[in-house]
Design a protein around this motif. Structure first.
Motif, mmCIF file in Angstrom:
data_model
loop_
_atom_site.group_PDB
_atom_site.id
_atom_site.type_symbol
_atom_site.label_atom_id
_atom_site.label_comp_id
_atom_site.label_asym_id
_atom_site.label_seq_id
_atom_site.Cartn_x
_atom_site.Cartn_y
_atom_site.Cartn_z
ATOM 1 N N ARG A 1 0.757 -0.829 0.296
ATOM 2 C CA ARG A 1 -0.029 -0.281 0.398
ATOM 3 C C ARG A 1 0.791 0.972 -0.029
ATOM 4 N N LEU B 1 2.186 2.088 -3.203
ATOM 5 C CA LEU B 1 0.783 2.357 -4.256
ATOM 6 C C LEU B 1 0.830 3.821 -4.090
ATOM 7 N N ILE C 1 -6.718 6.411 -2.479
ATOM 8 C CA ILE C 1 -6.418 5.257 -3.425
ATOM 9 C C ILE C 1 -7.789 4.012 -3.036
ATOM 10 N N GLU C 2 -7.943 3.411 -3.543
ATOM 11 C CA GLU C 2 -8.942 2.173 -4.106
ATOM 12 C C GLU C 2 -8.546 1.186 -2.288
ATOM 13 N N LYS C 3 -10.444 1.448 -2.387
ATOM 14 C CA LYS C 3 -10.169 0.747 -0.587
ATOM 15 C C LYS C 3 -9.967 -0.982 -2.038
ATOM 16 N N ARG C 4 -9.968 -2.058 -1.256
ATOM 17 C CA ARG C 4 -9.457 -3.116 -1.481
ATOM 18 C C ARG C 4 -11.064 -3.529 -1.455
ATOM 19 N N TRP D 1 -9.187 -4.674 -4.900
ATOM 20 C CA TRP D 1 -8.633 -3.673 -5.877
ATOM 21 C C TRP D 1 -9.175 -3.872 -7.623
ATOM 22 N N ASP E 1 -6.319 -7.150 -8.770
ATOM 23 C CA ASP E 1 -5.893 -7.839 -6.846
ATOM 24 C C ASP E 1 -5.324 -9.073 -7.139
ATOM 25 N N VAL F 1 -0.479 2.817 -9.829
ATOM 26 C CA VAL F 1 -1.783 3.331 -9.238
ATOM 27 C C VAL F 1 -2.447 4.111 -10.394
ATOM 28 N N ALA G 1 -7.724 3.934 -8.919
ATOM 29 C CA ALA G 1 -7.777 2.947 -8.940
ATOM 30 C C ALA G 1 -6.585 1.725 -8.991
ATOM 31 N N VAL G 2 -6.503 0.311 -7.932
ATOM 32 C CA VAL G 2 -4.072 -0.504 -8.037
ATOM 33 C C VAL G 2 -4.641 -1.452 -9.156
ATOM 34 N N CYS H 1 -2.118 -4.316 -8.657
ATOM 35 C CA CYS H 1 -1.606 -5.174 -8.252
ATOM 36 C C CYS H 1 -1.465 -6.242 -9.110
#
Length: 363
Positions: free
Chosen positions: A145, A148, A179-182, A184, A187, A337, A354-355, A357
């Protein structure tokens, strides 16, 4: 310049995620976007050399030349469709090429120096926050995190530059909240956490090559804590930064100087830096994206000699505009991100910041 030994097949490697010559929707969005962006870049270029009486004129010449080349690219789409790939990486690299042509070698230099100094002052506190987390999964989640959130500090992204210009107190923790919460958009964090659980058939990585992005909060408070934890596991780390300036991306020369200073804040970093278990290499790039076919020989040799088994690619330019869909011959972690709402929606998301990962084991 040489193809990276981590490419299973250099001939089939295509770094660009989008092809504006064949994707009409992408072209309809990105060409106007870059036309707007060059106005901001021209202002920054002139500002960076305000003491030079020719700066305003050269900045205007830069803008004119860039827009002309952009028009040429767009008018040739019909001729090049299916024959030549035109990625956003080319338009981003064009910006740097044109800036240098008109005498602007590093327009964000002063901004990078300010942000590096500010981030260095906060490094020790960030490391203490990480060390206070006892659960390994929780610790690695916070480290990811942090990378990111650090990647938010990108002056090349209009949404971020607006925030940074309006809120001087915006820092890592503010970015962590944005940042976006999970879960993601993309993800694979749980798979990455699972890989890190050491066992007889799953030892720590021998060597990680990490392609970094922005100066300041990104590299100091995001990447260095992440790298420190890899070092603690016994993994050697090769940090790779741009050969030439691009936006506010850190260069290899700047990163070496940063590590000289940051090592004084942490015994782990200091020991690794002095013993060459933590090394810095230039990545051969002059823009904000990453083409693994054009790396310097010394970096390719180091990747091979150290039996590199982990590739970490960070940032929109390196892990999203390029390499998102590329496959490599070692484990790969791609982190970014998305600081562009259109691109987030294009990839199936519906949220700003948005993330990505994306962890890929060896196939």
């Amino acid at each position: 310049m040489h193809s990276c030994v981590l490419l299973p097949d250099a001939a089939s490697y295509h770094p660009d995620t989008l092809d504006l010559n064949t994707d009409a929707k992408a072209a309809a969005y990105w060409f106007p976007c870059f036309r707007d962006m060059v106005i901001k870049f021209a202002k920054q270029a002139a500002k960076s050399q305000a003491e030079d009486s020719t700066a305003e004129e050269r900045a205007e010449q830069f803008k004119t030349a860039y827009l002309q080349q952009l028009d040429d690219y767009q008018s040739n789409i019909a001729n090049n469709s299916g024959r030549v790939i035109l990625g956003t990486s080319e338009l981003l690299k064009l910006n740097e090429t044109m800036l240098r042509r008109f005498g602007f070698t590093d327009p964000w230099r002063n901004q990078k120096q300010l942000e590096n100094a500010s981030a260095k002052a906060r490094l020790k506190l960030r490391l203490e926050e990480i060390d206070a987390i006892q659960n390994p999964d929780d610790k690695w989640t916070e480290l990811v995190r942090g990378v990111l959130a650090g990647n938010m500090f990108d002056w090349g992204a209009q949404a971020i530059s607006n925030i940074l210009e309006q809120d001087s107190s915006f820092g890592l923790h503010s970015a962590l909240d944005r940042i976006e919460k999970r879960p993601w958009l993309l993800d694979n964090l749980d798979n990455w956490l699972k890989r890190l659980r050491i066992s007889s058939d799953q030892p720590p990585h021998k060597c990680a090559v990490v392609f970094v992005d922005n100066s300041g909060v990104d590299v100091v408070l995001g990447i260095l804590p992440f790298v420190r934890e890899l070092l603690r596991r016994g993994t050697k780390v090769l940090l790779c930064a741009n050969s030439e300036p691009s936006l506010n991306d850190v260069t290899s020369r700047e990163l070496s100087a940063l590590l000289d200073e940051c090592a004084g804040e942490c015994a782990v970093l200091s020991s690794a830096w002095s013993s060459a278990r933590l090394l810095v290499y230039a990545n051969g790039q002059s823009g904000p994206c990453l083409d693994m076919r054009t790396l310097p020989r010394d970096l390719c040799d180091a990747i091979a000699a150290n039996e590199t088994d982990l590739l970490v690619i960070e940032g929109m330019g390196r892990a999203l505009h390029t390499n998102l869909n590329a496959h490599f011959s070692c484990e790969t972690l791609k982190l970014a991100v998305i600081k562009n709402r259109w691109l987030a929606k294009y990839l199936g998301g519906d949220e700003m910041f948005a993330v990505i990962c994306k962890y890929e084991a060896i196939s």
